[in-house]
Design an enzyme around this catalytic site. Structure first.
Site: not given
Ligand SMILES: NC(=O)c1ccc[n+]([C@@H]2O[C@H](COP(=O)([O-])OP(=O)(O)OC[C@H]3O[C@@H](n4cnc5c(N)ncnc54)[C@H](O)[C@@H]3O)[C@@H](O)[C@H]2O)c1
Ligand SMILES: O=c1ccn([C@@H]2O[C@H](COP(=O)(O)OP(=O)(O)O[C@H]3O[C@H](CO)[C@@H](O)[C@H](O)[C@H]3O)[C@@H](O)[C@H]2O)c(=O)[nH]1
Length: 435
Positions: A208, A263, A35, A320, A260
């Site tokens: 959240n 969890k 990465k 999404k 997100c």
């Protein structure tokens, strides 16, 4: 300011690039050498609109660099942002393994008077734990300060959100540290909420959890609307115009996914359990979301009884639109259930196909376009509302399918247009137009 960012995932990379863009000298550290090499060459390993341009600009102007070597990455830095993953552990609580490892590595090379800033979403009390973890592993005698700066960006609009978010939260139990954090964040020109460490950590989970609740709530209203002949589009519009409710996050569908909400809702329930406090609302939000993921396949099975040998085109795989992320994508359980019932599945996603290949069953075939996916199909299922999929006219399906039968899990098309198209169209939370 001289800043290190630990972890170059969706949050760390966007944070590092954007902090560099407002004039800081940023070094991003990741243990994933591949990465780091990709990033050094100006290529983003993730799909995020606008990220590549900012990445390259800030590498070229000398504000941004990358390393997998902690010693090199921490040298001369006054702020160390932690942005490693905090995935769901087996019991639902946040797994802090990556945080632990990052703390151990930071402690080896930390310089005097560094501020540790936690971006990762962590259970309440974790910032104090991080301080202790680093202090117990220090090689040199240095003083450290600790701050919480939870992240609220959404995938798919992460760069935009960083410069246009509703607020920035900075938490610390030390006034001077709060002032420093506020100074760094002034460059984003957003409202700043100053608070203590634990409240900052709690704001992230509470936000959240509230958004996830809003989704499970509207899905419940949608399921009921469908049964009693109301239309959730109209219901959500009428509700959302009340400013106390607000019109965002009222899109009914096949449930929330991503790295997100699933969890973090489970993590806050687990935080509650540790504090011996039950959270019945959130437990039901989680259960309702699990149930919602099945709802579209259940509609298919209700209509066909047996789908063995039927060709199903799945349109949209990412959790999404505008992201390549497949973490907790509803498409995973949907395709598994289709395959378990004997269907032949061909899937299409504009961006997430490579990541999807890693997590979907090897029985799923991948198409290169919508037309390629629906060609010869008996059933089409829309799972992600990508602009391209939403814009694909319902009238065009019949040119490729045996008969245009569409199950739309994201309500991409209005019922009125669906009626005009002549397609057999099923969606979520609207009166049935076909049975
Ligand atoms: N993804 C989002 O939209 C989002 C938004 C807000 C908050 N968050 C939170 O931010 C955190 C990071 O999420 P993400 O989606 O960016 O995760 P991610 O899995 O995409 O990235 C994590 C990165 O950290 C690296 N890493 C792991 N251990 C390391 C170590 N010891 N040293 C250096 N690098 C290490 C990994 O190689 C990976 O590149 C999580 O706590 C998450 O809950 C995520
Ligand atoms: O009305 C809605 C809105 C969203 N969703 C679903 O909810 C999930 C999450 O969507 P979204 O919130 O847009 O994406 P994330 O990137 O997961 O962002 C959320 O999670 C991040 C990580 O914590 C936070 O930083 C963000 O503020 C928060 O919006 C997706 O599966 C969506 O399909 C719906 O079903 N209906």
């Amino acid at each position: 300011m001289e800043i290190s960012v630990i972890g170059t995932g969706y949050v760390g990379l966007v944070t590092g690039v954007c902090l560099a863009h407002i004039g800081n000298k940023v070094t991003c550290i990741d243990i994933d050498e591949e990465k780091i090499n990709t990033l050094k060459s100006g290529i983003s390993p993730i799909y995020e609109e606008g990220l590549t341009e900012l990445l390259q600009e800030n590498i070229n102007n000398g504000n941004l660099d990358f390393t997998s070597d902690y010693k090199e990455g921490l040298a001369g830095k006054k702020f160390v942002y932690i942005a490693v993953g905090t995935p769901q552990g087996e019991d639902g609580s946040a797994d802090l393994t990556y945080i632990d490892k990052a703390c151990e590595s930071i402690a080896q090379h930390l310089e005097e008077n560094t501020v540790i800033v936690t971006k990762s979403t962590v259970p309440v009390g974790t910032n104090e734990y991080i301080k202790g973890k680093i202090e117990s592993n220090l090689i040199n005698e240095v003083t450290i300060k600790i701050a919480s700066n939870p992240e609220f960006l959404r995938q798919g609009s992460a760069v935009y959100d960083t410069f246009n978010g509703d607020r920035i939260v900075v938490g610390s139990d030390d006034e001077e540290t709060l002032n420093l954090l506020e100074k760094i964040n002034e460059g984003f020109k957003l409202p700043i909420v100053r608070t203590d460490l634990r409240s900052a950590e709690m704001i992230k989970y509470a936000s959240n959890a509230f958004l996830a609740t809003k989704i499970s709530f509207i899905n419940e209203m949608a399921n009921l609307s469908e049964k009693i002949g109301a239309n959730i589009d109209h219901v959500a519009k009428g509700m959302g115009m009340d400013k106390r409710i607000g019109n965002s996050f009222l899109n009914a569908g096949i449930g929330y996914g991503g790295s997100c909400f699933p969890k973090d809702t489970r993590a806050i329930i687990s935080i509650g359990k540790k504090a011996q406090y039950d959270m019945p609302i959130l437990e039901n939000v989680v259960d309702a979301n699990e149930r919602q993921r099945d709802i579209l396949v259940d509609k298919v099975l209700k209509k066909y009884k047996d789908i063995s040998g039927k060709k199903v085109a799945v349109l949209g795989l990412a959790f999404k639109p505008n992201t390549d992320d497949m973490r907790e994508a509803p498409s995973i359980s949907v395709t598994n259930k289709l395959l378990a019932n004997g269907a032949i599945v061909t899937a299409y996603d504009p961006v997430a196909t490579d990541n999807a290949k890693e997590v979907l069953s090897s029985q799923v075939k991948f198409a290169k376009s919508i037309e390629d996916a629906i060609d010869g199909a008996d059933i089409a299922m829309i799972l992600t509302e990508w602009a391209e999929i939403k814009a694909y006219p319902l009238e065009s399906y019949k040119n490729y399918m045996n008969q245009a039968v569409i199950f739309d899990g994201r309500n991409c098309h209005s019922l009125e247009l669906a009626k005009e198209s002549g397609a057999v169209y099923h969606s979520i939370g609207r009166p049935s137009m076909n049975d």
